[in-house]
Design a protein around this motif. Structure first.
Motif, PDB file in Angstrom:
ATOM      1  N   ALA A  32      17.245   0.539  -9.683  1.00  0.00           N
ATOM      2  CA  ALA A  32      16.056   1.707 -10.026  1.00  0.00           C
ATOM      3  C   ALA A  32      16.787   3.109 -10.115  1.00  0.00           C
ATOM      4  N   GLN A  33      17.793   3.216  -9.239  1.00  0.00           N
ATOM      5  CA  GLN A  33      18.349   4.734  -9.118  1.00  0.00           C
ATOM      6  C   GLN A  33      19.345   4.905 -10.268  1.00  0.00           C
ATOM      7  N   VAL A  34      19.919   3.868 -10.886  1.00  0.00           N
ATOM      8  CA  VAL A  34      20.509   4.118 -12.189  1.00  0.00           C
ATOM      9  C   VAL A  34      19.846   4.261 -13.473  1.00  0.00           C
ATOM     10  N   PHE A  35      18.899   3.141 -13.404  1.00  0.00           N
ATOM     11  CA  PHE A  35      17.941   2.847 -14.780  1.00  0.00           C
ATOM     12  C   PHE A  35      16.497   3.122 -14.299  1.00  0.00           C
ATOM     13  N   PRO A  36      15.916   4.574 -13.978  1.00  0.00           N
ATOM     14  CA  PRO A  36      14.809   4.860 -13.693  1.00  0.00           C
ATOM     15  C   PRO A  36      13.701   4.801 -14.660  1.00  0.00           C
ATOM     16  N   LEU A  37      14.343   4.902 -16.059  1.00  0.00           N
ATOM     17  CA  LEU A  37      13.384   4.743 -16.996  1.00  0.00           C
ATOM     18  C   LEU A  37      12.945   3.507 -17.429  1.00  0.00           C
ATOM     19  N   PHE A  38      13.552   2.225 -16.864  1.00  0.00           N
ATOM     20  CA  PHE A  38      12.782   0.903 -17.115  1.00  0.00           C
ATOM     21  C   PHE A  38      11.368   0.795 -16.529  1.00  0.00           C
ATOM     22  N   GLN A  39      11.148   1.709 -15.334  1.00  0.00           N
ATOM     23  CA  GLN A  39       9.781   1.579 -14.860  1.00  0.00           C
ATOM     24  C   GLN A  39       9.089   2.663 -15.239  1.00  0.00           C
ATOM     25  N   ASP A  40       9.681   3.881 -15.754  1.00  0.00           N
ATOM     26  CA  ASP A  40       8.955   5.109 -15.926  1.00  0.00           C
ATOM     27  C   ASP A  40       8.554   5.357 -17.283  1.00  0.00           C
ATOM     28  N   ALA A  41       9.469   4.910 -18.238  1.00  0.00           N
ATOM     29  CA  ALA A  41       9.247   5.238 -19.794  1.00  0.00           C
ATOM     30  C   ALA A  41       9.815   4.227 -20.606  1.00  0.00           C
ATOM     31  N   GLU A  48       0.719  -1.184  -0.074  1.00  0.00           N
ATOM     32  CA  GLU A  48       0.195   0.073   0.087  1.00  0.00           C
ATOM     33  C   GLU A  48       0.970   1.258  -0.053  1.00  0.00           C
ATOM     34  N   TYR A  49       1.993   1.275   0.635  1.00  0.00           N
ATOM     35  CA  TYR A  49       3.160   2.410   0.708  1.00  0.00           C
ATOM     36  C   TYR A  49       3.544   2.666  -0.737  1.00  0.00           C
ATOM     37  N   THR A  50       3.865   1.598  -1.434  1.00  0.00           N
ATOM     38  CA  THR A  50       4.164   1.759  -2.815  1.00  0.00           C
ATOM     39  C   THR A  50       3.281   2.326  -3.517  1.00  0.00           C
ATOM     40  N   TYR A  51       1.876   1.805  -3.422  1.00  0.00           N
ATOM     41  CA  TYR A  51       0.942   2.105  -4.407  1.00  0.00           C
ATOM     42  C   TYR A  51       0.481   3.565  -4.181  1.00  0.00           C
ATOM     43  N   ASN A  52       0.396   3.990  -3.059  1.00  0.00           N
ATOM     44  CA  ASN A  52       0.180   5.476  -2.684  1.00  0.00           C
ATOM     45  C   ASN A  52       1.164   6.398  -3.075  1.00  0.00           C
ATOM     46  N   ASN A  53       2.589   6.117  -2.866  1.00  0.00           N
ATOM     47  CA  ASN A  53       3.640   7.031  -2.940  1.00  0.00           C
ATOM     48  C   ASN A  53       4.778   6.770  -4.159  1.00  0.00           C
ATOM     49  N   LEU A  54       4.768   5.454  -4.795  1.00  0.00           N
ATOM     50  CA  LEU A  54       5.472   5.417  -6.005  1.00  0.00           C
ATOM     51  C   LEU A  54       4.553   4.419  -6.712  1.00  0.00           C
ATOM     52  N   PRO A  55       3.548   5.007  -7.236  1.00  0.00           N
ATOM     53  CA  PRO A  55       2.249   4.377  -8.240  1.00  0.00           C
ATOM     54  C   PRO A  55       2.899   4.173  -9.575  1.00  0.00           C
ATOM     55  N   THR A  56       4.040   4.667 -10.235  1.00  0.00           N
ATOM     56  CA  THR A  56       4.535   4.432 -11.493  1.00  0.00           C
ATOM     57  C   THR A  56       5.399   3.254 -11.259  1.00  0.00           C
ATOM     58  N   HIS A  57       5.882   2.740 -10.145  1.00  0.00           N
ATOM     59  CA  HIS A  57       6.858   1.894 -10.029  1.00  0.00           C
ATOM     60  C   HIS A  57       6.293   0.581  -9.139  1.00  0.00           C
ATOM     61  N   THR A  58       5.156   0.496  -8.453  1.00  0.00           N
ATOM     62  CA  THR A  58       4.694  -0.198  -7.724  1.00  0.00           C
ATOM     63  C   THR A  58       4.302  -1.592  -8.373  1.00  0.00           C
ATOM     64  N   TRP A  59       4.230  -1.555  -9.571  1.00  0.00           N
ATOM     65  CA  TRP A  59       4.086  -2.958 -10.246  1.00  0.00           C
ATOM     66  C   TRP A  59       5.499  -3.871  -9.865  1.00  0.00           C
ATOM     67  N   TYR A  60       6.439  -2.991  -9.904  1.00  0.00           N
ATOM     68  CA  TYR A  60       8.012  -3.837  -9.778  1.00  0.00           C
ATOM     69  C   TYR A  60       8.187  -3.838  -8.175  1.00  0.00           C
ATOM     70  N   CYS A  61       8.237  -2.456  -7.680  1.00  0.00           N
ATOM     71  CA  CYS A  61       8.986  -2.259  -6.240  1.00  0.00           C
ATOM     72  C   CYS A  61       7.684  -2.860  -5.080  1.00  0.00           C
ATOM     73  N   GLY A  62       6.523  -2.872  -5.744  1.00  0.00           N
ATOM     74  CA  GLY A  62       5.351  -3.352  -4.699  1.00  0.00           C
ATOM     75  C   GLY A  62       5.309  -4.783  -4.760  1.00  0.00           C
TER      76      GLY A  62
END
Length: 345
Positions: free
Chosen positions: A258-267, A210-224
């Protein structure tokens, strides 16, 4: 429905999840099975990344284009990501000290370190949840909706669910029992916390998702989903008692990636957004006009209920056994605890 996974891109999105999950499981095995693996993952790589991050920000201040346009500099500017990366890495190093009995890892007092570092990591997330709740309220007063743009240019929708989940996170800290019941496995592959059984793991996973779903919504498929299921999967099948080590290892390694390759999740073709974005997309340049926060509220309530039940269960067992649940182990009769203890030195 939690995520927008459909159409021509669904296959790539599912493949991306499977790749991340598999790589996290394998990376954890590499890190836990030998001293060299652990040193490489939590000593060498973080040191190199620290130099890289410093170089990016120094060069950005100097106006160098490569730094100003670097994906890490552009997309990963939030304090949270750096705090999480280094807190998780510190946890991994501390767990190795306990596992291999390096330095203060031999002492009795240092056995409480796993509780402390996990509590710190949870509190970092709780603060972030509360921040989003506050920012959502401010946006409602100013714009008439709860959308606010994070420092990483992601639209977040802050509301009561952030407060509910933050409370669940605080309760989750109190659900960690047997703080001094930390052991090294006979084969030296794992630091074990046997009293951290399914009761805590389920409550934690629900809260953190739920934390990731609320605050990292574009990443939560992976980090959630992927990041939470990888350590739980390993603990369930072959590494009883080692869940917290699995969790720290996979979290630290994922944060580095994720810090080095953020676009994997974002774009990329692997990107996935939740149903929250009812417009069907998330564009930092366009304020969302439609929202579906239903699942944020539903999962927040489930997470809080799970942690309340877990805490109540702990108090009940502690009273029955006449034990302090934090100084003593209270799940000694459970099969998972007994299997974990059979692995301990």
């Amino acid at each position: 429905m939690l995520f927008q996974i459909y159409g021509e891109g669904a296959g790539w999105q599912l493949l991306g999840w499977l790749l991340v999950f598999t790589c996290l499981v394998l990376a954890n095995e590499f890190a836990r099975r030998s001293k060299m693996g652990g040193i490489i993952c939590f000593g060498v790589i973080p040191a190199l990344l620290t130099v890289y991050f410093i170089a990016i920000y120094v060069c950005a201040v100097l106006g160098m284009d490569w730094a100003l346009n670097n994906d890490t500099y552009v997309h990963m500017t939030s304090w949270f990501h750096y705090a999480k990366l280094y807190a998780a890495t510190a946890g991994c190093i501390g767990f190795m000290m306990l596992k291999y009995k390096w330095g203060i890892g031999k002492t009795e007092w240092f056995k409480v370190f796993p509780f402390v570092i996990v509590a710190v990591n949870i509190l970092i997330a709780v603060v972030s949840d509360f921040e989003s709740g506050i920012r959502g309220a401010m946006a409602l007063a100013e714009y008439g909706d709860r959308w606010w743009l994070s420092s990483e240019n992601v639209w977040l929708y802050g509301g009561w669910w952030n407060w509910v989940n933050g409370i669940a996170g605080i309760l989750n800290i109190l659900c960690m029992t047997g703080w001094w019941g930390i052991y090294s496995s006979k084969d030296k592959k794992d630091m074990l916390w046997p009293d951290m059984t399914w009761c805590f793991i389920i409550a934690y996973d629900l809260w953190n998702f739920e934390y990731t779903y609320n605050n990292l919504p574009t990443h939560t498929w992976y980090c959630g989903l992927a990041l939470l299921l990888a350590p739980t999967f390993a603990n369930a099948l072959w590494n009883k008692g080692g869940w917290i080590q699995n969790r720290a290892n996979t979290l630290a390694l994922w944060c580095m990636f994720a810090q080095v390759f953020p676009l994997f999740q974002d774009a990329s073709r692997f990107s996935v957004i939740p149903v929250l974005y009812a417009d069907g997309f998330m564009d930092s340049a366009i304020r969302p006009t439609a929202v579906n926060p239903t699942m944020q509220g539903v999962i927040a309530i489930i997470a809080l209920a799970a942690n309340v039940l877990c805490f109540a269960f702990i108090i009940k067992r502690a009273k029955e056994q006449k034990k302090n649940p934090y100084k003593n182990e209270i799940f000694t009769d459970q099969k998972d605890f007994q299997i974990a203890m059979s692995r301990a030195e």
